[in-house]
Motif scaffolding. Sequence first.
Motif, short mmCIF file in Angstrom:
data_model
loop_
_atom_site.label_atom_id
_atom_site.label_comp_id
_atom_site.label_asym_id
_atom_site.label_seq_id
_atom_site.Cartn_x
_atom_site.Cartn_y
_atom_site.Cartn_z
N ALA A 200 -18.69 0.81 1.95
CA ALA A 200 -17.31 1.30 2.07
C ALA A 200 -16.55 1.22 0.75
CB ALA A 200 -16.56 0.54 3.17
N TYR A 201 -17.26 1.47 -0.34
CA TYR A 201 -16.64 1.40 -1.67
C TYR A 201 -15.52 2.43 -1.83
CZ TYR A 201 -16.03 2.25 -6.67
OH TYR A 201 -15.49 2.45 -7.91
N LEU A 202 -15.74 3.63 -1.31
CA LEU A 202 -14.78 4.71 -1.52
C LEU A 202 -13.39 4.36 -1.02
CD1 LEU A 202 -14.38 7.64 -2.47
CD2 LEU A 202 -14.98 8.39 -0.16
N VAL A 203 -13.28 3.88 0.22
CA VAL A 203 -11.96 3.57 0.76
C VAL A 203 -11.41 2.27 0.15
CG1 VAL A 203 -12.14 4.84 2.90
CG2 VAL A 203 -13.08 2.54 2.78
N ASN A 204 -12.29 1.38 -0.27
CA ASN A 204 -11.83 0.16 -0.93
C ASN A 204 -11.16 0.50 -2.25
OD1 ASN A 204 -12.39 -2.32 -2.88
ND2 ASN A 204 -12.44 -3.11 -0.78
N SER A 205 -11.76 1.39 -3.03
CA SER A 205 -11.15 1.79 -4.31
C SER A 205 -9.88 2.60 -4.08
CB SER A 205 -12.16 2.60 -5.14
OG SER A 205 -12.55 3.78 -4.46
N SER A 206 -9.84 3.36 -3.00
CA SER A 206 -8.62 4.10 -2.67
C SER A 206 -7.47 3.14 -2.38
CB SER A 206 -8.89 5.00 -1.46
OG SER A 206 -7.71 5.65 -1.06
N ARG A 207 -7.76 2.09 -1.61
CA ARG A 207 -6.73 1.08 -1.33
C ARG A 207 -6.29 0.38 -2.61
NH1 ARG A 207 -9.13 -4.16 0.87
NH2 ARG A 207 -9.39 -4.34 -1.39
N ASN A 208 -7.24 0.05 -3.48
CA ASN A 208 -6.90 -0.69 -4.69
C ASN A 208 -6.11 0.14 -5.69
OD1 ASN A 208 -8.06 -3.09 -3.87
ND2 ASN A 208 -10.04 -2.66 -4.79
N LEU A 209 -6.37 1.44 -5.75
CA LEU A 209 -5.59 2.25 -6.68
C LEU A 209 -4.14 2.34 -6.20
CD1 LEU A 209 -4.74 5.49 -5.95
CD2 LEU A 209 -7.22 5.67 -5.78
N ILE A 210 -3.94 2.34 -4.88
CA ILE A 210 -2.57 2.34 -4.34
C ILE A 210 -1.84 1.07 -4.74
CG2 ILE A 210 -1.21 2.25 -2.21
CD1 ILE A 210 -3.45 3.99 -0.93
N MET A 211 -2.52 -0.08 -4.62
CA MET A 211 -1.88 -1.34 -4.94
C MET A 211 -1.70 -1.52 -6.45
SD MET A 211 -1.37 -2.00 -1.91
CE MET A 211 -0.28 -3.33 -2.36
N SER A 212 -2.64 -1.00 -7.24
CA SER A 212 -2.50 -1.05 -8.70
C SER A 212 -1.30 -0.23 -9.14
CB SER A 212 -3.78 -0.52 -9.36
OG SER A 212 -3.64 -0.49 -10.77
N ALA A 213 -1.15 0.96 -8.58
CA ALA A 213 0.00 1.81 -8.90
C ALA A 213 1.30 1.14 -8.48
CB ALA A 213 -0.15 3.16 -8.22
N THR A 214 1.28 0.45 -7.33
CA THR A 214 2.48 -0.24 -6.86
C THR A 214 2.91 -1.35 -7.82
OG1 THR A 214 1.85 0.19 -4.55
CG2 THR A 214 3.48 -1.53 -4.94
N SER A 215 1.94 -2.14 -8.29
CA SER A 215 2.25 -3.30 -9.13
C SER A 215 2.59 -2.94 -10.58
CB SER A 215 1.07 -4.28 -9.14
OG SER A 215 0.84 -4.80 -7.85
N PHE A 216 1.84 -1.98 -11.16
CA PHE A 216 1.95 -1.72 -12.59
C PHE A 216 2.71 -0.45 -12.95
CE2 PHE A 216 -2.02 -4.27 -12.26
CZ PHE A 216 -1.58 -5.38 -12.98
N VAL A 217 2.98 0.41 -11.97
CA VAL A 217 3.69 1.66 -12.27
C VAL A 217 4.99 1.75 -11.49
CG1 VAL A 217 3.58 4.17 -12.24
CG2 VAL A 217 1.54 2.86 -12.82
N ILE A 218 4.89 1.77 -10.16
CA ILE A 218 6.08 2.03 -9.33
C ILE A 218 7.12 0.93 -9.48
CG2 ILE A 218 6.89 2.34 -6.97
CD1 ILE A 218 4.16 3.53 -6.29
N THR A 219 6.69 -0.34 -9.35
CA THR A 219 7.65 -1.45 -9.42
C THR A 219 8.36 -1.52 -10.77
OG1 THR A 219 6.50 -2.77 -7.75
CG2 THR A 219 7.93 -3.95 -9.29
N PRO A 220 7.63 -1.58 -11.91
CA PRO A 220 8.35 -1.68 -13.19
C PRO A 220 9.22 -0.47 -13.52
CG PRO A 220 5.99 -1.39 -13.57
CD PRO A 220 6.17 -1.66 -12.12
N VAL A 221 8.75 0.72 -13.20
CA VAL A 221 9.52 1.93 -13.52
C VAL A 221 10.80 1.99 -12.68
CG1 VAL A 221 9.54 4.45 -13.38
CG2 VAL A 221 7.55 3.27 -14.34
N LEU A 222 10.67 1.76 -11.37
CA LEU A 222 11.85 1.80 -10.51
C LEU A 222 12.85 0.70 -10.87
CD1 LEU A 222 10.41 2.58 -6.94
CD2 LEU A 222 11.52 4.14 -8.55
N TYR A 223 12.32 -0.51 -11.12
CA TYR A 223 13.21 -1.63 -11.43
C TYR A 223 13.95 -1.38 -12.74
CZ TYR A 223 14.82 -6.43 -12.08
OH TYR A 223 15.60 -7.55 -12.26
#
Length: 372
Positions: A200-223
Motif C-alpha cells: 500500500a505504498y501508493l496511498v501511504n505516499s499520497s497521505r504523506n504528501l498531504i501532511m508534508s504540504a500542510t506542515s511546510f507549505v500551507i501553515t507557514p504561508v497562511l500564517y
Amino acid sequence: MSTEHERHGRNNELSESVQSATMMTYRSVGLGVYGAAIRFVGMPLEKIALYMNSAQVSGENQLRQAVQLAFQDGKGGSSFLAPYKVVGPASGIAWFLQYSVMGMVFQVVDKTLSQAMGVPVMPYGKKLMENPESDVRESSDLVTTMKSCSKILLAPVIAGMVESVVANRAEAQRYFGIHKFSQMEAALKWNPISKMCGPAYLVNSSRNLIMSATSFVITPVLYRKYFPQEQKSQGTLFWFGLGVNIFIGNVVAITQQALWGRALDYAASGTTVARNIHYKSVIQEGLVKEGKSAFFTMPKWASRVLMNAPVQGTLPWFYNEILPLGEGAVLSAANSVYSQMVKPSKNSGSRSSVPLTTEIGTEKMATSPIKE
C-alpha cells in the motif's frame, strides 16, 4: 534563513554552501528526534487510529472496538503495553528517518527548485513573524506564477514519496505485528524495491504528501501572509499549526489513511497468506459494505487527529520556533571544527614557504626556501 543564522554567518569561516548543508542537517536531525519521541509515546493512539481506519471495525461503537483491538495482548486478555510490543527496531529507525528525511528532502527540493526557477524559498523561522506588507513588490507574470505553483506542488510530493519509502514498510509491520508481517513478505516474494517500499505504498505516499504540504507549505504561508501581525508569537504559531493540521490536513488525509488500512486488510484476507493489492477492488468493497463511511466518518477523523496532531500539528512550531534557537551554537561548533581542521594545513604550508635567513656578522642573508 533566520536572523540568528545570518548573524553568525557573517563571522563564520564556513562557505555559504557548507553553512546551508550544516543547517539542513541540523534541522533534519532535530525533526527526526522530535518526531520519533512523540510517535513512540503516542503509540496507543496510533494503534487505535489504525484499527479505526481499517475493515476490522464496523457497525456501531467502532471506537470502542478499535480500543479493544489496540490493547489486546494476543492471549485473550488486554494490556496497556500491548501497543508497544509491535514496535521493533525498524520502527524506531523508521520514525527518526521519516521525519528527518521528510525535512531534509523538502529543504533540498525547495532550495534547488527555487534556485533553478528563480523564485523565493518557503518562509522559515523569524520570517514568519515579519510583516508581509514590507516585502518588496515584484511584478509577477504568468510564467513566474506557474513556476511558483509548480515548486509548491513538487516539493511536498517528492518529500512525501521519499518519506514513504522510509516509513511505509515499518508502519505495515506495526499494523500486522512483526511475525505476521514477515510471513506475508515471504509469501508475496516481491522484488527488493517493492519489498523496501512495502504494501500500500501508493496511498501511504499520497497521505504523506498531504501532511508534508500542510506542515511546510500551507501553515507557514497562511500564517505569514494572513495571520494578524500584532498577534504573531510562538504561542499563536503553535495553535495555528494545530488548527491547520486538524481541520485542513487531516480532513483530506483521513481518506487516504482509511484506504491504506483497507488495502492492508485486503492483502491479508485472501485464501493464501497474502495477496497483492488491487485498489479498485478495495474501494468497491468498502463502498458496497459501508458506503462513504468506509473512508470518512467523524470517529475516523477524530482518531486520526489524536494520532497525528501531537507530532505533525506541532511540527511547524517546532521547526520554525524551536530549531532556530540552536542554529547559532551548531554553526559555531561547525566553524570551530572547520578551523581546527584547516589551521594545521595552513601552518605547515606557511613553514615551507617562508625564506630561511643566516646571520653572518651583523648582516642577514636570505636563502631560498627549502623544497622537499
